[in-house]
Each structure stands twice: as structure tokens, then as C-alpha cells.
Enzyme design. Structure first.
Site, PDB file in Angstrom:
ATOM      1  N   CYS A 175      -3.016  -5.097   8.352  1.00 36.17           N
ATOM      2  CA  CYS A 175      -4.056  -4.418   7.605  1.00 36.17           C
ATOM      3  C   CYS A 175      -5.174  -5.778   7.341  1.00 36.17           C
ATOM      4  O   CYS A 175      -6.336  -5.622   7.454  1.00 36.17           O
ATOM      5  CB  CYS A 175      -3.755  -4.144   5.952  1.00 36.17           C
ATOM      6  SG  CYS A 175      -2.885  -2.528   5.876  1.00 36.17           S
ATOM      7  N   CYS A 221      20.336   5.338  23.020  1.00 39.99           N
ATOM      8  CA  CYS A 221      19.871   4.540  21.752  1.00 39.99           C
ATOM      9  C   CYS A 221      20.883   3.512  21.791  1.00 39.99           C
ATOM     10  O   CYS A 221      22.082   3.908  21.217  1.00 39.99           O
ATOM     11  CB  CYS A 221      19.488   5.394  20.635  1.00 39.99           C
ATOM     12  SG  CYS A 221      18.894   4.244  19.524  1.00 39.99           S
ATOM     13  N   ARG A 279      -5.934  -1.145  -2.566  1.00 46.76           N
ATOM     14  CA  ARG A 279      -5.195  -0.143  -2.088  1.00 46.76           C
ATOM     15  C   ARG A 279      -3.887  -0.002  -2.713  1.00 46.76           C
ATOM     16  O   ARG A 279      -3.198   1.037  -2.697  1.00 46.76           O
ATOM     17  CB  ARG A 279      -5.015   0.000  -0.457  1.00 46.76           C
ATOM     18  CG  ARG A 279      -4.272  -1.209  -0.133  1.00 46.76           C
ATOM     19  CD  ARG A 279      -4.293  -1.457   1.366  1.00 46.76           C
ATOM     20  NE  ARG A 279      -3.802  -2.779   1.861  1.00 46.76           N
ATOM     21  CZ  ARG A 279      -4.338  -3.909   1.544  1.00 46.76           C
ATOM     22  NH1 ARG A 279      -5.338  -4.044   1.057  1.00 46.76           N
ATOM     23  NH2 ARG A 279      -3.455  -4.923   2.045  1.00 46.76           N
ATOM     24  N   CYS A 283      15.371   5.339  18.360  1.00 47.05           N
ATOM     25  CA  CYS A 283      15.388   6.206  19.449  1.00 47.05           C
ATOM     26  C   CYS A 283      13.911   6.563  19.888  1.00 47.05           C
ATOM     27  O   CYS A 283      13.415   6.662  20.963  1.00 47.05           O
ATOM     28  CB  CYS A 283      15.572   7.646  18.888  1.00 47.05           C
ATOM     29  SG  CYS A 283      17.507   7.844  18.832  1.00 47.05           S
ATOM     30  N   GLY A 296       0.713  -1.242   0.108  1.00 42.33           N
ATOM     31  CA  GLY A 296      -0.077   0.102  -0.066  1.00 42.33           C
ATOM     32  C   GLY A 296       0.728   1.281  -0.101  1.00 42.33           C
ATOM     33  O   GLY A 296       0.608   1.998  -0.841  1.00 42.33           O
ATOM     34  N   ALA A 342       9.840  -5.850  12.808  1.00 38.86           N
ATOM     35  CA  ALA A 342      11.150  -6.431  12.753  1.00 38.86           C
ATOM     36  C   ALA A 342      11.972  -5.786  11.861  1.00 38.86           C
ATOM     37  O   ALA A 342      13.198  -5.671  11.644  1.00 38.86           O
ATOM     38  CB  ALA A 342      10.850  -7.946  12.846  1.00 38.86           C
ATOM     39  N   CYS A 399      21.918   4.008  17.412  1.00 36.40           N
ATOM     40  CA  CYS A 399      22.558   5.171  17.154  1.00 36.40           C
ATOM     41  C   CYS A 399      23.421   5.921  17.963  1.00 36.40           C
ATOM     42  O   CYS A 399      23.869   6.870  17.867  1.00 36.40           O
ATOM     43  CB  CYS A 399      21.725   6.324  16.378  1.00 36.40           C
ATOM     44  SG  CYS A 399      20.670   7.289  17.630  1.00 36.40           S
ATOM     45  N   ASP A 438      10.252  -7.003  -1.928  1.00 34.95           N
ATOM     46  CA  ASP A 438       9.184  -7.530  -1.395  1.00 34.95           C
ATOM     47  C   ASP A 438       9.357  -9.119  -1.647  1.00 34.95           C
ATOM     48  O   ASP A 438       9.419  -9.342  -2.888  1.00 34.95           O
ATOM     49  CB  ASP A 438       8.024  -6.985  -1.922  1.00 34.95           C
ATOM     50  CG  ASP A 438       6.897  -6.963  -1.019  1.00 34.95           C
ATOM     51  OD1 ASP A 438       6.376  -8.081  -0.753  1.00 34.95           O
ATOM     52  OD2 ASP A 438       6.102  -6.089  -0.703  1.00 34.95           O
TER      53      ASP A 438
END
Length: 251
Positions: A186, A243, A70, A173, A38, A130, A246, A59
Site C-alpha cells: 500500500c 503441492c 483505512r 496450491c 487494513g 512470505a 498439502c 503484528d
């Protein structure tokens, strides 16, 4: 640019903020799109129409009839086809000058480390935490700007995580990797079809602004949309020195 390009991209060339220099930056750029659903649909289409020279679309899913409500980059002829390949075919038909590479594989840490290193901007259009965290880790490691979007039901959000700026937070963060979040999809929660188009289009706009060096990005800001009222709200996002992604040696 040749004569055909001058005509195709003439409406960009008329913008003082973009012009020939900005359009040439688009033509020379490489954008990595994670997810061809989407959010990835409008994102990839607008990057292609804008003339981003190279698109990599990742993908591992296949097109299903329920996606067509959509996911506008696919059509009936795409049913059963890998989404990355279907998206690449549509991009090629829309703008054959764009070099588009479909990657029909799961976006794991190894693959992301390889692909992010070669990209100028990364667009997170996936649908699970993930993968989002894995994308963020690779972007922080290679110091690549990350444009992140999400949409479920009537609620959308978008932010830019650009750790090239020392004051800008990364995705971890805001959403710590060790914190539990309810995974919503969805398929179980539903999503208002135009919402993903709105968020995906904004993702494409933010990526193009970054590539052309135009305006101010959403780095350090989270934009949230309630599509029932079409009201936008903004939250400022501070970097977290502690964090785990980073805040360490990669800085």
C-alpha cells in the site's frame, strides 16, 4: 449465557442458523488474526462484536499517521503504539468479555506453529507473501481452516483454505512458494480505503460461518472484487496433488 449476553447477542439469537447453539460456539472459540492493519482492523472488530471468546492478534508494526486512512481499529491516540496492542485495547473497549491477547512480534514459522495449534480458525490479514506462506504451512500442519484476504489499489480478493476437507486446496496450491510474485505494498501502490473494510468484513463473516457451522464457506473458491465497478468474480480452486505443502505426508 447470562442475561447481559442474551441481550448483547440477541440479534444473532434471532437467526435460526445461529441461535443459542451458534452463539455459544462463538463464545467458546479462539480466532487467530495475523495482521492488525487494513484487513485486520474490521476483521478483529467484527469477531469481537460477534462474541468470539478469545482473540489473538499478531503484528510487529507500530501505528503511523498514514495508517489511519483505512486501519479503523486505530486512532490518533494510538500513534507510535504497537498495532497489536492498540487493536487489543480497542477490542477490549468494544467488548470487554472477549479475552484478547496482543502479540507484538513477527509472525515467523516458530511463533505460528505455536499459535495456530491453539486456534479454531486463522485469519490471514498480512501484506506479504512470505508470511502468507508461513501461515499456510502452519494451518496445513495443524489442520486449521485459513481465511485469507488481500487488497491493493481497487482490487480485493478472499478465499478459504480448509485442508480438513480432502478436496480443498491450500494457499500454496494456488500460489506456489517457489514461484516469484511481485510484492506490492500500500505504501507504494496505494489502496482505496473502504476496500479493506469490505474484504476484512467478508473474512470475519467466513470465520464466523466456519465456527458456527453455518452455510457454505469459500473453500475451493477465490472471490475477486473490483471496487471501481463493485463487480465480484469467482474462480474455482482445485487442489494440486503435487503441492509441496498439502500434497505430502500431512494429508
Amino acid at each position: 449465557m447470562n442475561d447481559d449476553q442474551l441481550l448483547r447477542y440477541s440479534r444473532h439469537l434471532l437467526l435460526d442458523e445461529v441461535g443459542v447453539e451458534g452463539q455459544e460456539r462463538f463464545l467458546a472459540a479462539h480466532a487467530l488474526v495475523i495482521g492488525a492493519g487494513g484487513l485486520g482492523s474490521p476483521t478483529a472488530l467484527y469477531l469481537a462484536t460477534a462474541g468470539v471468546g478469545r482473540l489473538t492478534i499478531v503484528d510487529d508494526d507500530r501505528v503511523d499517521l498514514t495508517n489511519l486512512q483505512r486501519q479503523i481499529i486505530h486512532d490518533m491516540s494510538s500513534l507510535g503504539e504497537p498495532k497489536a496492542r492498540s487493536a487489543a485495547r480497542r477490542v477490549a473497549a468494544l467488548n470487554p468479555e472477549v479475552h484478547v491477547e496482543p502479540v507484538c512480534a513477527h509472525a515467523d514459522a516458530r511463533l505460528l506453529d505455536e499459535l495456530v495449534a491453539g486456534a479454531d480458525v486463522v485469519l490471514d490479514c498480512c501484506d506479504n507473501f512470505a508470511t502468507r506462506h508461513a501461515v499456510n504451512v502452519a494451518c496445513v500442519r495443524h489442520r486449521r481452516p485459513l481465511v485469507s484476504g488481500a487488497a491493493i489499489r481497487f482490487d480485493g480478493q478472499i478465499a478459504v483454505y480448509d485442508t480438513r476437507d480432502e478436496a480443498s486446496p491450500c494457499y500454496a496450491c494456488i500460489f506456489p512458494p517457489d514461484q516469484e510474485f511481485e510484492e506490492v505494498r500500500c505504501a507504494t501502490m496505494g489502496v482505496f480505503a473502504p476496500l479493506v473494510g469490505i474484504v476484512g468484513a467478508v473474512q470475519a463473516a467466513e470465520a464466523l460461518k466456519i465456527l458456527a457451522g453455518v452455510g457454505t464457506s469459500l473453500a475451493g473458491r477465490l472471490q475477486m472484487l473490483d471496487a471501481r465497478t463493485m463487480e465480484w468474480n469467482e474462480i474455482r480452486l482445485p487442489r494440486q496433488p503435487a503441492c509441496p505443502v498439502c500434497g505430502g505426508a500431512w494429508r
